[in-house]
Write an enzyme that holds these catalytic residues in place. Structure first.
Site, short mmCIF file in Angstrom:
data_model
loop_
_atom_site.label_atom_id
_atom_site.label_comp_id
_atom_site.label_asym_id
_atom_site.label_seq_id
_atom_site.Cartn_x
_atom_site.Cartn_y
_atom_site.Cartn_z
N GLY A 21 1.22 -1.11 0.16
CA GLY A 21 -0.06 0.26 -0.33
C GLY A 21 0.75 1.23 0.32
O GLY A 21 2.08 1.33 -0.56
N GLY A 26 5.01 4.70 -9.13
CA GLY A 26 6.27 2.45 -9.18
C GLY A 26 4.96 1.43 -9.59
O GLY A 26 5.36 1.04 -9.82
N HIS A 27 4.07 1.98 -8.44
CA HIS A 27 3.22 0.43 -8.35
C HIS A 27 2.40 1.09 -9.43
O HIS A 27 2.41 -0.38 -9.96
CB HIS A 27 2.69 0.59 -6.77
CG HIS A 27 3.40 0.62 -5.51
ND1 HIS A 27 3.14 1.70 -4.60
CD2 HIS A 27 3.86 -0.11 -4.95
CE1 HIS A 27 3.83 1.38 -3.69
NE2 HIS A 27 4.05 0.64 -3.96
N GLU A 137 11.96 -4.40 -9.15
CA GLU A 137 13.69 -4.41 -9.97
C GLU A 137 14.30 -3.18 -8.66
O GLU A 137 15.40 -3.19 -7.86
CB GLU A 137 14.55 -3.62 -10.86
CG GLU A 137 14.24 -4.38 -11.58
CD GLU A 137 15.08 -3.94 -13.37
OE1 GLU A 137 16.14 -3.38 -13.17
OE2 GLU A 137 15.22 -5.16 -13.61
#
Ligand code: AMP
Length: 273
Positions: A21, A26-27, A137
């Site tokens: 969460g 990025g998520h 990554e």
């Protein structure tokens, strides 16, 4: 997007993106990549107590549930899975051990951290049975350990690595960045500057020295490690190592930040947007 509290409500065979969460771009990039692969994309949000080595850090971990729903929905998640603690950890769960690689670098700093990571990921995989799962990554040591976990026990799940998304000044997006003051946020760019200087160095020794020198010039940043490792096994790289990666971790006023970069620019990815 459908929000579910139990994996029993979800069929097998999704593309899966596990998270803790406090979602950010990025998520979102992982969700978007998942959606290019499938019409059935499950993201989970579970702040896993087992991977925190201190209760203060767990308590301070950012939680932004409303924004999370918005980001996941906008980025193409079809099912948002918000498991309860008892679904993931019913009474009889055996903790998995990450092994020697789990005790180096991030694992040396946070004892038991990677045991907690592989335990939660294996529980999530058991409950969901995804076809593929995507990991960033950004957490390269975690990605390496998940690849090893899948190779050993989840051969049918394809593990996909997604590149690191950065701010325009190079800072890797992280849920923990919310906890930085403006000064600390600016100081945090030292990590990206050190990584890119290492990548442009002519050999490993100068790369390592430059990373330390650049980090020492930022008084707010307390370096934990800056090293060039062999991607295969995290051994210290030599100039003849074929897949080298620079890894850095340190603190800004108690907030731990990590980042890494592949050393061969021909195959590496800076991900700057
Ligand atoms: P977390 O919520 O921090 O556990 O992260 C969930 C997933 O998002 C992990 O696979 C991370 O590696 C990935 N991730 C976190 N930050 C980034 C980023 N800046 N770019 C790409 N992936 C990321």
């Amino acid at each position: 997007m459908k929000i579910v509290n139990s994996a029993a409500e979800l069929a097998d065979g999704c593309v899966f993106v596990p998270t803790m969460g406090a979602l950010h771009e990025g998520h979102a990039s992982l969700f978007k990549l998942a959606r290019t692969m499938s019409e059935f994309v499950v993201a989970s949000i579970f702040v896993n107590p087992l991977q925190f080595d201190n209760s203060k850090d767990l308590e301070l971990y950012p939680r932004t549930p409303d924004r999370d729903v918005e980001i996941a929905g906008d980025a193409g998640v079809t099912h948002l899975w918000l498991p309860q603690q008892r679904e993931i950890y019913p009474e009889k769960v055996t903790t998995r051990v990450a092994g020697p690689l789990g005790e180096m670098y991030e694992g040396a700093n946070r004892i038991g951290h990677f045991d907690g990571v592989v335990t939660v990921v294996s529980r999530l995989f058991d409950l969901l049975s995804p076809a593929s799962a995507i990991f960033g990554e950004k957490d390269f040591q975690q990605l390496t350990l998940i690849n090893a976990l899948a190779k050993e026990d989840y051969k049918s799940i394809e593990i996909i690595a997604a590149p690191t998304i950065r701010e325009s000044d190079g800072l890797a997006l992280s849920s923990r960045n919310i906890r930085l003051s403006e000064n600390e946020r600016n100081a945090a760019t030292v990590i990206y500057r050190a990584l890119t200087a290492a990548r442009e160095s002519k050999n490993i020794n100068s790369a390592r020295a430059l990373m330390h020198q650049i980090c020492s010039q930022e008084p707010l940043f307390k370096l934990d490690y800056a090293e060039i490792i062999d991607e295969e096994n995290f051994a210290i790289a030599t100039d003849s190592t074929s897949k080298q990666r620079a890894i850095i971790a340190g603190w800004l006023n108690g907030v731990r930040l990590i980042d890494n970069m592949q050393m061969n620019p021909a195959t590496g990815n800076t991900g700057v947007r």
